[in-house]
Write a protein that holds these residues in place. Structure first.
Motif, PDB file in Angstrom:
ATOM      1  N   THR A   1       0.811  -1.219  -0.065  1.00 21.96           N
ATOM      2  CA  THR A   1       0.158   0.118  -0.045  1.00 21.96           C
ATOM      3  C   THR A   1       0.957   1.327  -0.059  1.00 21.96           C
ATOM      4  O   THR A   1       1.747   1.475   1.076  1.00 21.96           O
ATOM      5  CB  THR A   1      -0.878  -0.075   1.219  1.00 21.96           C
ATOM      6  OG1 THR A   1      -1.798  -1.076   1.168  1.00 21.96           O
ATOM      7  CG2 THR A   1      -1.840   1.277   1.199  1.00 21.96           C
TER       8      THR A   1
ATOM      9  N   THR B   1       3.727  -3.412   7.056  1.00 24.09           N
ATOM     10  CA  THR B   1       3.132  -2.847   6.002  1.00 24.09           C
ATOM     11  C   THR B   1       1.922  -3.750   6.009  1.00 24.09           C
ATOM     12  O   THR B   1       1.479  -4.372   6.692  1.00 24.09           O
ATOM     13  CB  THR B   1       3.919  -3.101   4.625  1.00 24.09           C
ATOM     14  OG1 THR B   1       4.055  -4.423   4.500  1.00 24.09           O
ATOM     15  CG2 THR B   1       5.426  -2.430   4.840  1.00 24.09           C
ATOM     16  N   ASN B   2       1.232  -3.663   4.824  1.00 23.61           N
ATOM     17  CA  ASN B   2       0.029  -4.474   4.479  1.00 23.61           C
ATOM     18  C   ASN B   2       0.305  -5.960   3.941  1.00 23.61           C
ATOM     19  O   ASN B   2      -0.463  -6.686   4.132  1.00 23.61           O
ATOM     20  CB  ASN B   2      -0.872  -3.835   3.501  1.00 23.61           C
ATOM     21  CG  ASN B   2      -0.191  -3.743   2.064  1.00 23.61           C
ATOM     22  OD1 ASN B   2       0.912  -3.148   2.159  1.00 23.61           O
ATOM     23  ND2 ASN B   2      -0.645  -4.282   1.041  1.00 23.61           N
TER      24      ASN B   2
ATOM     25  N   ASP C   1       1.332   5.714  -0.631  1.00 29.43           N
ATOM     26  CA  ASP C   1       1.069   7.040  -0.808  1.00 29.43           C
ATOM     27  C   ASP C   1       2.103   7.719  -1.340  1.00 29.43           C
ATOM     28  O   ASP C   1       3.045   8.076  -0.774  1.00 29.43           O
ATOM     29  CB  ASP C   1       0.765   7.480   0.907  1.00 29.43           C
ATOM     30  CG  ASP C   1       0.306   8.971   0.796  1.00 29.43           C
ATOM     31  OD1 ASP C   1       0.122   9.437  -0.211  1.00 29.43           O
ATOM     32  OD2 ASP C   1      -0.035   9.258   1.879  1.00 29.43           O
TER      33      ASP C   1
ATOM     34  N   VAL D   1       3.046   2.923   3.089  1.00 34.58           N
ATOM     35  CA  VAL D   1       2.124   3.224   4.309  1.00 34.58           C
ATOM     36  C   VAL D   1       2.367   1.995   5.355  1.00 34.58           C
ATOM     37  O   VAL D   1       2.380   0.811   5.052  1.00 34.58           O
ATOM     38  CB  VAL D   1       0.655   3.045   3.939  1.00 34.58           C
ATOM     39  CG1 VAL D   1      -0.282   3.134   4.894  1.00 34.58           C
ATOM     40  CG2 VAL D   1       0.412   4.192   2.673  1.00 34.58           C
TER      41      VAL D   1
END
Length: 328
Positions: free
Chosen positions: A260, A274-275, A262, A267
Motif C-alpha cells: 500500500t 506494511t500491508n 501513498d 504506508v
C-alpha cells in the motif's frame, strides 16, 4: 563483512542508509542474522551519495558530525553482529514459500528465504540527473557527488547547480581546490539563504543565467565552455566538474510487490508493519499520520520495526528484549 549469503536469513534489510545500518545493529542485538541490500556500491545511502562531508546537527548525542563519520560509526556499531552486505545489488521480486516466509529474488540471481523483510530504502532507488552536455564523461573528470574531497584538492573545480548540494560542495572544496566556480542556469537559488551567503563571502566565482555547454579534454576534462545569457561563450579551466543537479528516485521493483503506497511512500502502522505479511518498513520511505522525516526518527522506527518483527521471525521471542545496557 561476510562475503556471501547462503540459505535462510532471519531479517533482510533493503537499504543501507542510516536507518538500515542501525536496524542491522539492532537485529544483531536481538540475536537475528541479517543481510543488508543496497543498489548503491557503498553503504550510507543518500549520505554517502550526496553529502558525505556535510555536517549534521540533529543526530542525538552528536552536537555535530560529518555524514561520512556517522556512517562509519553505524557500520562499526553493527560490525560485532556480522551482518552480510550485498551492495550494488537490487531487491527484485517477492514470492512466498509454502510456510508463508518471503522469498526475495535479487538482481544478481540470488534468492533469499527470510523470516521477515525490513525496507529502509529512504527515497527508494535513486540516480543523478545527468548534465545534458556531458554524456560519456563520467569518471574522466565529471562526478555527480564527491565521496573524498581530497581527490579534488589542487584542481580547478566547476560546480553545476543551484541547490543545497551545489553550495555545500562549494563550501567544502573552496579551501582545498585551486579554484571553484559555480554555474547555475537561473539567477535564483534553491539552496538555503544562509549557505548562499557563506559562499558569496568566499573567493568562489558564481555565474548565473549560465549553462555548461561543452566539456573539453582528451582522456580527462581540462576545461568547460560556459554560455552566459547576453555574453559571448567563455572557456574556463576545469580539472573536475561536479554536476549537483539533484537525483531522481523511484521504488523500482518494490512498487510491484503489492504494498500500500501513498505516492512514493510505503504506508505502515504503529508497529512499522506494511500491508504485506512479514514485511516491515522504516525511515524516510514510510508514511503514517504525523510522519517526520529525520535521521533521528528513522533510528527509532528501525528499533520499533525490529522488535515487532522479532515474534514474527521467532514465535518464542519477546516484543521487548530489555535495554542494551542490561545485556552487557
Amino acid at each position: 563483512m561476510v562475503e556471501a549469503c547462503v540459505g535462510d536469513v532471519d531479517l533482510v534489510i533493503v537499504g543501507a542508509g542510516p536507518t538500515g545500518l542501525f536496524a542491522a545493529y539492532y537485529a544483531g542485538f536481538r540475536g537475528f542474522s541479517t543481510v543488508v541490500i543496497d543498489a548503491l556500491p557503498e553503504a550510507g545511502g543518500q549520505i554517502t551519495a550526496m553529502y558525505p562531508e556535510k555536517v549534521i546537527y540533529d543526530v542525538a548525542g552528536f552536537p555535530a558530525i560529518r555524514g561520512r563519520e556517522l556512517i562509519a560509526n553505524l557500520v562499526a556499531q553493527a560490525a560485532p553482529y556480522r551482518p552480510t552486505y550485498l551492495l550494488g545489488v537490487r531487491a527484485e521480486g517477492l514470492d512466498r514459500d509454502p510456510d508463508g516466509r518471503p522469498l526475495l529474488s535479487l538482481s544478481d540471481g540470488q534468492t533469499l528465504r527470510c523470516g521477515a523483510i525490513l525496507i529502509t530504502g529512504g527515497l527508494g532507488s535513486f540516480s543523478p540527473r545527468p548534465l545534458p552536455c556531458a554524456a560519456g564523461w563520467t569518471g574522466t573528470g565529471l562526478v555527480y557527488f564527491v565521496p573524498e574531497l581530497n581527490v579534488l584538492a589542487g584542481r580547478d573545480v566547476v560546480i553545476v547547480g543551484g541547490g543545497d548540494s551545489a553550495f555545500d560542495w562549494a563550501l567544502a572544496l573552496q579551501p582545498i581546490a585551486a579554484s571553484v566556480t559555480l554555474v547555475h542556469r537561473r539567477d535564483a537559488f534553491r539552496a538555503h539563504a544562509g549557505t548562499v551567503a557563506k559562499v558569496r563571502d568566499l573567493p568562489v566565482r558564481i555565474l548565473v543565467n549560465a549553462q555548461v555547454t561543452r566539456l573539453i579534454g582528451d582522456d580527462e576534462v581540462t576545461a568547460v565552455e560556459v554560455a552566459v545569457k547576453g555574453e559571448e561563450p567563455a572557456t574556463l579551466p576545469a580539472g573536475a566538474v561536479v554536476a549537483a543537479l539533484g537525483f531522481t528516485a523511484d521504488l523500482g521493483p518494490l512498487a510491484e510487490w503489492g504494498l500500500t503506497l501513498d505516492h512514493r511512500h510505503i504506508v505502515v502502522d504503529s508497529t512499522m508493519a506494511t500491508n504485506l505479511p512479514r514485511v516491515f518498513a522504516a525511515g524516510d520511505i514510510t508514511e503514517y499520520p504525523g510522519k517526520v522525516r529525520l535521521i533521528a526518527t528513522g533510528f527509532g522506527e528501525a528499533a520499533t520495526a525490529v522488535n515487532n518483527a522479532a515474534p514474527v521471525i521467532d514465535p518464542g521471542a519477546h516484543l521487548f528484549p530489555g535495554h542494551s545496557s542490561d545485556a552487557g
